[in-house]
Design a protein around this motif. Structure first.
Motif, PDB file in Angstrom:
ATOM      1  N   SER A 200       0.643  -1.114   0.049  1.00  0.00           N
ATOM      2  CA  SER A 200      -0.111  -0.105  -0.083  1.00  0.00           C
ATOM      3  C   SER A 200       0.872   1.311  -0.061  1.00  0.00           C
ATOM      4  O   SER A 200       2.032   1.304   0.476  1.00  0.00           O
ATOM      5  N   CYS A 201       0.456   2.244  -0.625  1.00  0.00           N
ATOM      6  CA  CYS A 201       1.178   3.407  -0.618  1.00  0.00           C
ATOM      7  C   CYS A 201       1.613   4.310   0.441  1.00  0.00           C
ATOM      8  O   CYS A 201       0.501   4.627   1.365  1.00  0.00           O
ATOM      9  N   PRO A 202       2.755   4.289   1.043  1.00  0.00           N
ATOM     10  CA  PRO A 202       2.892   5.112   2.295  1.00  0.00           C
ATOM     11  C   PRO A 202       2.287   6.415   2.216  1.00  0.00           C
ATOM     12  O   PRO A 202       2.197   7.237   3.300  1.00  0.00           O
ATOM     13  N   SER A 203       2.290   6.971   1.129  1.00  0.00           N
ATOM     14  CA  SER A 203       1.952   8.646   1.052  1.00  0.00           C
ATOM     15  C   SER A 203       0.119   8.646   1.200  1.00  0.00           C
ATOM     16  O   SER A 203      -0.143   9.679   1.839  1.00  0.00           O
ATOM     17  N   CYS A 204      -0.375   7.603   0.490  1.00  0.00           N
ATOM     18  CA  CYS A 204      -1.926   8.033   0.473  1.00  0.00           C
ATOM     19  C   CYS A 204      -2.700   6.677   0.970  1.00  0.00           C
ATOM     20  O   CYS A 204      -4.017   6.856   0.896  1.00  0.00           O
ATOM     21  N   GLY A 205      -2.120   5.571   1.094  1.00  0.00           N
ATOM     22  CA  GLY A 205      -2.758   4.398   1.410  1.00  0.00           C
ATOM     23  C   GLY A 205      -3.299   3.587   0.272  1.00  0.00           C
ATOM     24  O   GLY A 205      -3.864   2.603   0.363  1.00  0.00           O
ATOM     25  N   GLY A 206      -3.166   4.078  -0.935  1.00  0.00           N
ATOM     26  CA  GLY A 206      -3.678   3.584  -2.194  1.00  0.00           C
ATOM     27  C   GLY A 206      -2.868   2.080  -2.503  1.00  0.00           C
ATOM     28  O   GLY A 206      -1.856   1.931  -1.871  1.00  0.00           O
ATOM     29  N   VAL A 207      -3.380   1.381  -3.472  1.00  0.00           N
ATOM     30  CA  VAL A 207      -2.611   0.247  -3.995  1.00  0.00           C
ATOM     31  C   VAL A 207      -1.462   0.537  -4.729  1.00  0.00           C
ATOM     32  O   VAL A 207      -1.557   1.152  -5.664  1.00  0.00           O
ATOM     33  N   MET A 208      -0.152  -0.277  -4.432  1.00  0.00           N
ATOM     34  CA  MET A 208       0.866  -0.014  -5.093  1.00  0.00           C
ATOM     35  C   MET A 208       0.940  -0.733  -6.346  1.00  0.00           C
ATOM     36  O   MET A 208       0.634  -1.800  -6.315  1.00  0.00           O
ATOM     37  N   CYS A 220      -2.193   8.678  -5.970  1.00  0.00           N
ATOM     38  CA  CYS A 220      -1.734   9.815  -5.940  1.00  0.00           C
ATOM     39  C   CYS A 220      -0.341   9.910  -6.779  1.00  0.00           C
ATOM     40  O   CYS A 220       0.157  11.173  -6.680  1.00  0.00           O
ATOM     41  N   GLY A 221      -0.051   9.026  -7.510  1.00  0.00           N
ATOM     42  CA  GLY A 221       1.108   9.585  -8.461  1.00  0.00           C
ATOM     43  C   GLY A 221       2.516   9.118  -7.887  1.00  0.00           C
ATOM     44  O   GLY A 221       3.702   9.359  -8.177  1.00  0.00           O
ATOM     45  N   PHE A 222       2.580   8.816  -6.338  1.00  0.00           N
ATOM     46  CA  PHE A 222       3.869   8.504  -5.737  1.00  0.00           C
ATOM     47  C   PHE A 222       4.815   7.311  -6.459  1.00  0.00           C
ATOM     48  O   PHE A 222       3.960   6.252  -6.669  1.00  0.00           O
ATOM     49  N   ARG A 223       5.780   7.761  -6.857  1.00  0.00           N
ATOM     50  CA  ARG A 223       6.568   6.534  -7.876  1.00  0.00           C
ATOM     51  C   ARG A 223       8.081   6.227  -7.727  1.00  0.00           C
ATOM     52  O   ARG A 223       8.554   7.422  -6.900  1.00  0.00           O
ATOM     53  N   ARG A 224       8.540   5.305  -7.970  1.00  0.00           N
ATOM     54  CA  ARG A 224       9.998   4.957  -7.721  1.00  0.00           C
ATOM     55  C   ARG A 224      10.703   6.130  -8.556  1.00  0.00           C
ATOM     56  O   ARG A 224      10.477   6.519  -9.611  1.00  0.00           O
TER      57      ARG A 224
END
Length: 412
Positions: A200-208, A220-224
């Motif tokens: 899960s995304c540490p920034s928004c909790g969405g599915v990675m 949320c667009g958080f990416r490597r």
């Protein structure tokens, strides 16, 4: 550096002297190295001692769930190319142990310090590091460590605005999220076998999303981030695209990853990758890990694995079946008293190996192996387990205090 001006006040000098005396008394009484009790006494006498000792040093902090002791040792070897190094090489990685290690060497130019994940923010405040290496975050010691997301948040807040160069693993979303509050980050593609703490995304909790080696959050667009250093097979690729061969006596892919991060740290201090990687070849074992010892006419290779991510990496480097494997698990204070993490380890990877089980919690482990359809025998102690194995190599995998017990018994 420290030789030119003495940063220690009379009170600090008294604290150092008292700490060393207490440590020596503890060693004489056979109670271990004495570094922790010595450091505690010294800090009681001068609460600012760690900051004072670090003043004259260029400091590197190393933190992670797995691999910090080994990486600390690899960085220390690499930086010795540039000057004398002081390090908490025995792995005493909380403020008292760190203070003790720094008090032991007044001539050093560099301080290479392993830090327990929970103490990173505080030690960074005290030591004003030039560089911080962040390798990975995964579940560990479930009874004492908050969930990994909270640790990452602690790092993120503690490192925000830090002047340190942060060398961080681009393949671990939790580490990336923690490091991205820092203004100066060098990203390293060091890999990540264990992914179960980062779905899960540490920034928004969405599915990675995890296509191939990449990862991103679809919400949320958080990416490597794009790494500037990377591990490629048996080579380190530097920011210029040059490939440098990794020379290690330590086994496994995880140690090549540790060497890659270490080379990136060494470069921050002006040590070129070729020099850094050649120096890392000196390291044969780290606080007994990876040592091969002769015991009862067998060759025992001692491997430390403290949590699911560590066990997964360790299974990948053992000799193939039918090499016998001895597994030892304790659940004392230093291990974490909750053994439910055993259910997160994929023991089917041991299929084909004869397995012997020892340690305080051998019955917990036996139940887990039974469910994984493994063939095993429960033994009273390492002596009995070794006698059940044919002459030759035996892989011995143990968690923290079980590993210390084994080292004492087999004379390593």
């Amino acid at each position: 550096m420290s030789g030119n001006s003495d940063p220690l006040t009379p009170r600090a000098k008294l604290a150092v002297t008292a700490g060393k005396a207490v440590a020596a008394a503890s060693r004489a009484a056979g109670r271990g190295s004495g570094s922790v009790i010595g450091g505690k006494v010294a800090l009681r006498l001068d609460p600012d001692l760690l900051a004072r000792l670090a003043q004259s040093l260029d400091v590197v902090l190393v933190s992670a769930t797995n691999g910090k002791t080994t990486t600390t040792r690899l960085i220390a070897e690499a930086l010795r190319a540039a000057g004398p190094v002081v390090s908490n090489a025995l792995g005493a990685n909380m403020p008292a142990g760190i203070t003790s290690a720094l008090a032991g060497n007044s001539d050093a130019r560099y301080g290479v310090i392993e830090v327990d994940e929970k103490y990173l923010a505080g030690v960074a405040r005290d030591t004003d590091p030039k560089c911080i290496a962040l390798l990975n975050l995964s579940r560990d010691q479930l009874d004492r460590a908050a969930e990994t997301r909270m640790l990452a948040e602690n790092w993120r807040e503690g490192l925000a605005g830090s002047k340190a160069v942060v060398v961080a693993n681009a393949d671990d979303p939790l580490v990336v999220w923690a490091a991205s509050s820092s203004p100066n980050v060098i990203w390293v593609a060091a890999g990540q076998m264990w992914k179960d703490d980062a779905w899960s995304c540490p920034s928004c909790g969405g599915v990675m999303q995890r296509p191939g080696d990449d990862w991103f959050c679809g919400e949320c667009g958080f990416r490597r981030p794009t790494p500037s250093w990377s591990l490629s097979g048996d080579h380190v690729l530097d920011p210029h695209g040059s490939a440098w061969p990794i020379h290690l006596q330590l086994p496994g892919r995880a140690n090549k990853a540790n060497a890659t991060s270490s080379a990136a740290v060494a470069a921050v201090f002006g040590v070129p990758p070729q020099v850094a990687l050649e120096r890392m070849y000196q390291v044969q074992a780290v606080a007994g890990r990876y040592d091969v010892v002769q015991f009862k006419d067998r060759d025992l290779r001692l491997l430390l694995a403290k949590n699911p991510a560590g066990w997964l990496e360790t299974f990948s480097l053992i000799d193939p079946p039918p090499t016998p494997v001895i597994l030892s698990v304790n659940a004392r204070g230093a291990d974490g008293t909750d053994t439910s993490w055993l259910w997160d380890v994929d023991y089917t990877r041991l299929t084909g190996h004869p397995i012997c089980v020892i340690g305080d919690r051998k019955l917990d482990l036996a139940v887990r192996l039974e469910v994984a359809n493994q063939h095993f025998q429960v033994c009273d102690d390492v002596d009995q387990a070794v006698q059940m194995c044919p002459p030759g190599r035996i892989e011995v995998i143990a968690n923290y205090t079980a590993f210390q017990d084994l080292r004492r018994r087999v004379g390593n």
